[in-house]
Design a protein around this motif. Structure first.
Motif, PDB file in Angstrom:
ATOM      1  N   GLU A  68      27.370  14.106 130.630  1.00 16.68           N
ATOM      2  CA  GLU A  68      28.621  14.695 131.107  1.00 16.68           C
ATOM      3  C   GLU A  68      29.111  15.782 130.157  1.00 16.68           C
ATOM      4  OE1 GLU A  68      31.059  15.313 134.070  1.00 16.68           O
ATOM      5  OE2 GLU A  68      29.530  13.746 134.101  1.00 16.68           O
TER       6      GLU A  68
ATOM      7  N   LYS B 121      29.589  19.798 131.069  1.00 18.98           N
ATOM      8  CA  LYS B 121      30.829  20.550 130.835  1.00 18.98           C
ATOM      9  C   LYS B 121      30.571  21.779 129.987  1.00 18.98           C
ATOM     10  CE  LYS B 121      34.104  16.764 131.286  1.00 18.98           C
ATOM     11  NZ  LYS B 121      35.066  15.904 130.590  1.00 18.98           N
TER      12      LYS B 121
ATOM     13  N   ARG C 171      28.847  24.558 132.234  1.00 17.33           N
ATOM     14  CA  ARG C 171      29.579  25.144 133.364  1.00 17.33           C
ATOM     15  C   ARG C 171      29.904  26.626 133.178  1.00 17.33           C
ATOM     16  NH1 ARG C 171      33.271  20.172 134.396  1.00 17.33           N
ATOM     17  NH2 ARG C 171      31.789  18.916 135.563  1.00 17.33           N
TER      18      ARG C 171
END
Length: 80
Positions: A67, A71, A74
């Motif tokens: 995760e 992030k 992105r």
């Protein structure tokens, strides 16, 4: 005073393990040396519950890292 007591206990334990280890170093037969180390440092057996907790913790850490990487990626890769 209590700390001094525990320090003395820890040092005596370390000395006894060190003596066992040095005896193991002197052995020339590999199987006997491994048996000596097994006596000095017995393996810790995990219960099934502990093994499951460790497995779940590892999975949770992997998911958290995935995760975090998503992030971070992105702004770099908008359609990934």
């Amino acid at each position: 005073m209590r700390q001094l007591f525990w320090l003395a206990i820890a040092l005596t334990q370390a000395a006894s393990v060190s003596a066992q280890t040095s005896e193991c170093l002197l052995m020339t037969v590999a199987i006997d040396r491994l048996a000596c180390y097994d006596k000095a440092y017995p393996p810790v057996k995990a219960t099934p519950e502990q093994a499951l907790k460790q497995k779940n913790r590892t999975i949770d850490q992997s998911l958290a890292e995935d995760e975090r990487i998503k992030k971070a990626m992105r702004p770099i890769c908008k359609n990934c």
